[in-house]
Motif scaffolding. Structure first.
Motif, PDB file in Angstrom:
ATOM      1  N   ALA A 143       0.800  -1.234   0.000  1.00  0.00           N
ATOM      2  CA  ALA A 143       0.000   0.000   0.000  1.00  0.00           C
ATOM      3  C   ALA A 143       0.828   1.277   0.000  1.00  0.00           C
ATOM      4  N   ARG A 144       2.177   1.175  -0.099  1.00  0.00           N
ATOM      5  CA  ARG A 144       2.974   2.388  -0.220  1.00  0.00           C
ATOM      6  C   ARG A 144       2.668   3.067  -1.553  1.00  0.00           C
ATOM      7  N   THR A 145       2.801   4.388  -1.561  1.00  0.00           N
ATOM      8  CA  THR A 145       2.549   5.147  -2.793  1.00  0.00           C
ATOM      9  C   THR A 145       3.812   5.876  -3.226  1.00  0.00           C
ATOM     10  N   ARG A 146       3.860   6.191  -4.498  1.00  0.00           N
ATOM     11  CA  ARG A 146       4.948   6.992  -5.037  1.00  0.00           C
ATOM     12  C   ARG A 146       4.402   7.843  -6.165  1.00  0.00           C
ATOM     13  N   GLN A 147       5.016   8.993  -6.373  1.00  0.00           N
ATOM     14  CA  GLN A 147       4.628   9.897  -7.456  1.00  0.00           C
ATOM     15  C   GLN A 147       5.590   9.706  -8.624  1.00  0.00           C
ATOM     16  N   VAL A 148       5.059   9.675  -9.828  1.00  0.00           N
ATOM     17  CA  VAL A 148       5.891   9.586 -11.027  1.00  0.00           C
ATOM     18  C   VAL A 148       5.461  10.677 -11.999  1.00  0.00           C
ATOM     19  N   GLU A 149       6.409  11.260 -12.698  1.00  0.00           N
ATOM     20  CA  GLU A 149       6.083  12.280 -13.687  1.00  0.00           C
ATOM     21  C   GLU A 149       5.532  11.654 -14.954  1.00  0.00           C
ATOM     22  N   SER A 150       6.014  10.454 -15.295  1.00  0.00           N
ATOM     23  CA  SER A 150       5.522   9.755 -16.482  1.00  0.00           C
ATOM     24  C   SER A 150       5.792   8.264 -16.300  1.00  0.00           C
ATOM     25  N   TYR A 151       5.251   7.481 -17.225  1.00  0.00           N
ATOM     26  CA  TYR A 151       5.473   6.045 -17.183  1.00  0.00           C
ATOM     27  C   TYR A 151       6.681   5.640 -18.028  1.00  0.00           C
ATOM     28  N   ALA A 152       7.344   6.592 -18.626  1.00  0.00           N
ATOM     29  CA  ALA A 152       8.509   6.287 -19.465  1.00  0.00           C
ATOM     30  C   ALA A 152       9.552   5.544 -18.641  1.00  0.00           C
ATOM     31  N   GLY A 153      10.019   4.422 -19.153  1.00  0.00           N
ATOM     32  CA  GLY A 153      11.051   3.654 -18.468  1.00  0.00           C
ATOM     33  C   GLY A 153      10.527   2.656 -17.458  1.00  0.00           C
TER      34      GLY A 153
END
Length: 265
Positions: A143-153
């Protein structure tokens, strides 16, 4: 940008409502982000309008909670395509107009169905993302969360860097419940009593989107719809502006004497 002259009278009336409002609720949908170049709905936008995916199934089935449980790689395939369609796009004049109105006026809440994050990118703070966000990933195991700018990679499906579990975006897939925290915030805004409700760029297909607009109209609360086409709420609102959001909102705020101009988008 000056609106077409046939709508000047409607804009003036809407501007009067805006200028006197203290608690404003915007309800926004995919038509708002269309002016940023995003396709509207069905994929979350017309990526699959009126047609099946190459797997021979409707996009609603590919993007369902049931499909994610059974074949998460299928759901992730289409989530990644949606994110790629959003990548590189930016908030438009309508997003910036709402953010600047909040900064100058206060008392502005945005309830959005969009999952692109443009409202917060534009500077709005009181935003309820009722369908979640593509860029917040949650581990289905820890259930940990993380922020990503894009799905690239990202490997698809991506793994949690903490426990190795599978990640998923914090978005509402077809057949899933709305996020409880967002629903509670939405209910609190409605209970507090907005004195102006503005529906922007949404087809108002869901009861929790159309219902508050119709309720406000029947309760005598001023209502405005900004949409080039007609929707289930069009016959109920006080003013229906048949304009694109990026055209109407800056013009509306300028007509209300708020001096926002076209936008700094």
């Amino acid at each position: 940008m000056n609106p077409p002259s046939p709508h000047s009278s409607l804009l003036a009336q809407a501007a009067g409502l805006l200028a006197s409002a203290q608690r404003i609720l915007f309800i926004t949908g995919a038509g708002l982000s269309a002016d940023s170049g995003l396709p509207t709905y069905r994929g979350v936008g017309g990526l699959y309008e009126g047609q099946l995916t190459e797997l021979g199934i409707p996009i609603e089935q590919a993007l369902s909670g049931l499909m994610f449980k059974r074949r998460p790689e299928v759901t992730w395939q289409y989530l990644a395509r949606i994110e790629a369609a959003c990548r590189g796009a930016r908030p438009n004049a309508a997003h910036y107009a709402m953010a600047r109105l909040e900064a100058m006026h206060g008392g502005v809440t945005v309830l959005t169905q969009n999952i692109d994050g443009f409202h917060t990118q534009a500077g709005s703070h009181d935003v309820i993302e009722i369908h979640g966000s593509l860029h917040t990933l949650r581990c289905t195991a820890c259930a940990r969360t993380r922020q990503v700018e894009s799905y690239a990679g990202l490997a698809l499906p991506p793994e949690c860097p903490h426990c190795g579990g599978m990640l998923r975006p914090e978005v509402v897939l077809f057949g899933e419940n709305l996020p409880e925290a967002a629903v509670q915030r939405y209910e609190a805004v409605l209970a507090a009593g907005p004195d102006l409700v503005i529906s922007v760029g949404t087809g108002s297909a869901f009861p929790y989107i159309a219902g508050p607009v119709i309720w406000a109209a029947e309760a005598g609360i001023p209502t405005i719809e900004i949409n080039p086409g007609h929707t289930p709420v069009s016959a109920h609102v006080e003013i229906q502006l048949p304009l694109r959001a990026a055209e109407a909102l800056p013009a509306l705020l300028e007509a209300a004497g708020l001096g926002l101009g076209a936008s700094n988008a």
